[in-house]
Scaffold this motif. Structure first.
Motif, mmCIF file in Angstrom:
data_model
loop_
_atom_site.group_PDB
_atom_site.id
_atom_site.type_symbol
_atom_site.label_atom_id
_atom_site.label_comp_id
_atom_site.label_asym_id
_atom_site.label_seq_id
_atom_site.Cartn_x
_atom_site.Cartn_y
_atom_site.Cartn_z
ATOM 1 N N LEU A 268 0.712 8.353 0.656
ATOM 2 C CA LEU A 268 1.571 8.540 -0.519
ATOM 3 C C LEU A 268 2.611 7.425 -0.612
ATOM 4 O O LEU A 268 2.927 6.953 -1.707
ATOM 5 C CB LEU A 268 2.259 9.903 -0.488
ATOM 6 C CG LEU A 268 1.373 11.085 -0.803
ATOM 7 C CD1 LEU A 268 2.100 12.391 -0.517
ATOM 8 C CD2 LEU A 268 0.887 11.038 -2.247
ATOM 9 N N ASP A 269 3.120 7.010 0.540
ATOM 10 C CA ASP A 269 4.116 5.942 0.565
ATOM 11 C C ASP A 269 3.502 4.588 0.218
ATOM 12 O O ASP A 269 4.124 3.778 -0.460
ATOM 13 C CB ASP A 269 4.775 5.894 1.948
ATOM 14 C CG ASP A 269 5.919 4.913 2.008
ATOM 15 O OD1 ASP A 269 6.790 4.948 1.110
ATOM 16 O OD2 ASP A 269 5.945 4.103 2.957
ATOM 17 N N PRO B 112 -0.115 3.601 -1.233
ATOM 18 C CA PRO B 112 -1.464 3.957 -1.689
ATOM 19 C C PRO B 112 -2.542 2.935 -1.338
ATOM 20 O O PRO B 112 -3.726 3.284 -1.334
ATOM 21 C CB PRO B 112 -1.304 4.092 -3.202
ATOM 22 C CG PRO B 112 0.141 4.355 -3.422
ATOM 23 C CD PRO B 112 0.854 3.634 -2.323
ATOM 24 N N TYR C 210 -10.206 6.027 -9.037
ATOM 25 C CA TYR C 210 -8.858 5.726 -8.561
ATOM 26 C C TYR C 210 -8.931 4.525 -7.632
ATOM 27 O O TYR C 210 -9.822 4.450 -6.789
ATOM 28 C CB TYR C 210 -8.280 6.904 -7.774
ATOM 29 C CG TYR C 210 -8.050 8.127 -8.607
ATOM 30 C CD1 TYR C 210 -6.783 8.413 -9.097
ATOM 31 C CD2 TYR C 210 -9.093 8.990 -8.912
ATOM 32 C CE1 TYR C 210 -6.562 9.546 -9.871
ATOM 33 C CE2 TYR C 210 -8.882 10.117 -9.686
ATOM 34 C CZ TYR C 210 -7.616 10.384 -10.159
ATOM 35 O OH TYR C 210 -7.398 11.499 -10.928
ATOM 36 N N PHE D 181 -3.624 3.619 -8.800
ATOM 37 C CA PHE D 181 -2.639 4.439 -8.110
ATOM 38 C C PHE D 181 -1.478 3.645 -7.534
ATOM 39 O O PHE D 181 -0.483 4.219 -7.135
ATOM 40 C CB PHE D 181 -3.221 5.409 -7.088
ATOM 41 C CG PHE D 181 -4.191 4.877 -6.075
ATOM 42 C CD1 PHE D 181 -5.370 5.559 -5.869
ATOM 43 C CD2 PHE D 181 -3.924 3.766 -5.308
ATOM 44 C CE1 PHE D 181 -6.275 5.134 -4.910
ATOM 45 C CE2 PHE D 181 -4.809 3.328 -4.355
ATOM 46 C CZ PHE D 181 -6.002 4.022 -4.159
ATOM 47 N N ARG D 182 -1.559 2.357 -7.550
ATOM 48 C CA ARG D 182 -0.394 1.573 -7.143
ATOM 49 C C ARG D 182 0.595 1.512 -8.315
ATOM 50 O O ARG D 182 1.792 1.669 -8.140
ATOM 51 C CB ARG D 182 -0.797 0.169 -6.720
ATOM 52 C CG ARG D 182 0.387 -0.633 -6.187
ATOM 53 C CD ARG D 182 -0.010 -2.009 -5.730
ATOM 54 N NE ARG D 182 -0.550 -1.944 -4.381
ATOM 55 C CZ ARG D 182 -1.294 -2.906 -3.847
ATOM 56 N NH1 ARG D 182 -1.611 -3.964 -4.538
ATOM 57 N NH2 ARG D 182 -1.726 -2.794 -2.620
ATOM 58 N N LYS D 183 0.088 1.321 -9.526
ATOM 59 C CA LYS D 183 0.946 1.212 -10.708
ATOM 60 C C LYS D 183 1.296 2.581 -11.295
ATOM 61 O O LYS D 183 2.445 2.824 -11.669
ATOM 62 C CB LYS D 183 0.240 0.367 -11.778
ATOM 63 C CG LYS D 183 1.064 0.109 -13.021
ATOM 64 C CD LYS D 183 0.340 -0.773 -13.999
ATOM 65 C CE LYS D 183 -0.517 0.102 -14.897
ATOM 66 N NZ LYS D 183 -1.242 -0.585 -15.928
ATOM 67 N N ASP D 184 0.310 3.465 -11.367
ATOM 68 C CA ASP D 184 0.493 4.757 -12.035
ATOM 69 C C ASP D 184 0.878 5.886 -11.083
ATOM 70 O O ASP D 184 1.105 7.008 -11.529
ATOM 71 C CB ASP D 184 -0.783 5.143 -12.788
ATOM 72 C CG ASP D 184 -1.160 4.109 -13.832
ATOM 73 O OD1 ASP D 184 -0.239 3.515 -14.436
ATOM 74 O OD2 ASP D 184 -2.368 3.879 -14.042
ATOM 75 N N GLY D 185 0.909 5.609 -9.797
ATOM 76 C CA GLY D 185 1.293 6.628 -8.837
ATOM 77 C C GLY D 185 0.144 7.563 -8.482
ATOM 78 O O GLY D 185 -0.970 7.436 -8.992
ATOM 79 N N LEU D 186 0.438 8.478 -7.606
ATOM 80 C CA LEU D 186 -0.558 9.442 -7.145
ATOM 81 C C LEU D 186 0.156 10.730 -6.792
ATOM 82 O O LEU D 186 1.102 10.730 -5.998
ATOM 83 C CB LEU D 186 -1.293 8.888 -5.917
ATOM 84 C CG LEU D 186 -2.389 9.749 -5.333
ATOM 85 C CD1 LEU D 186 -3.516 9.966 -6.346
ATOM 86 C CD2 LEU D 186 -2.941 9.107 -4.075
ATOM 87 N N GLU D 187 -0.287 11.820 -7.383
ATOM 88 C CA GLU D 187 0.326 13.114 -7.125
ATOM 89 C C GLU D 187 -0.078 13.601 -5.730
ATOM 90 O O GLU D 187 -1.243 13.510 -5.351
ATOM 91 C CB GLU D 187 -0.123 14.162 -8.148
ATOM 92 C CG GLU D 187 0.100 13.791 -9.592
ATOM 93 C CD GLU D 187 -1.060 12.982 -10.178
ATOM 94 O OE1 GLU D 187 -2.159 12.975 -9.587
ATOM 95 O OE2 GLU D 187 -0.844 12.324 -11.202
#
Length: 116
Positions: free
Chosen positions: A84-85, A87, A6, A33-39
């Motif tokens: 989260l806000d 990454p 990641y 995780f900047r493009k695809d997000g992070l749970e």
């Protein structure tokens, strides 16, 4: 062992880690995780395993640019919210090694994990 990395593709440390894995012929999945997000649950798992202090990159530009009010009273909940806000505040790369997780890149540590 399946490895999942990641990070952010333009991060120099992530580039170095991915190049090292490629040169070693080690298969891995990469998650931007900047493009695809992070749970939130995944980040919480990293925090549970390593501690929020290890996961939060206080030396990075993103963290250093925060207002002093955002840095004040930093605890696990506030650090998680910040990561989260934004990454980019997560120390990179984060590597999931089957059951284990690590942050940052160390060729010696990664070689030992692969040998185990």
């Amino acid at each position: 062992m399946m490895i999942k990395i990641y990070g952010i593709p333009n991060c120099d440390t992530v580039k170095k880690a991915r190049r090292w894995l490629d040169d070693a012929g080690v298969a891995y999945d990469f998650h931007d995780f900047r493009k695809d997000g992070l749970e939130p649950e995944r980040l919480q798992g990293w925090i549970d395993a390593l501690g929020w202090e290890a996961v939060l990159n206080k030396r990075g530009t993103t963290f250093r640019k925060l207002d002093e009010a955002d840095k004040a009273g930093l605890d696990a909940a506030k650090a998680k919210m910040l990561m989260l806000d934004q990454p980019a505040m997560i120390k990179r790369p984060v590597a999931e090694w089957g059951e284990g997780v690590s942050v940052g890149f160390s060729a010696d540590e990664w070689r030992a994990r692969l040998a185990a």
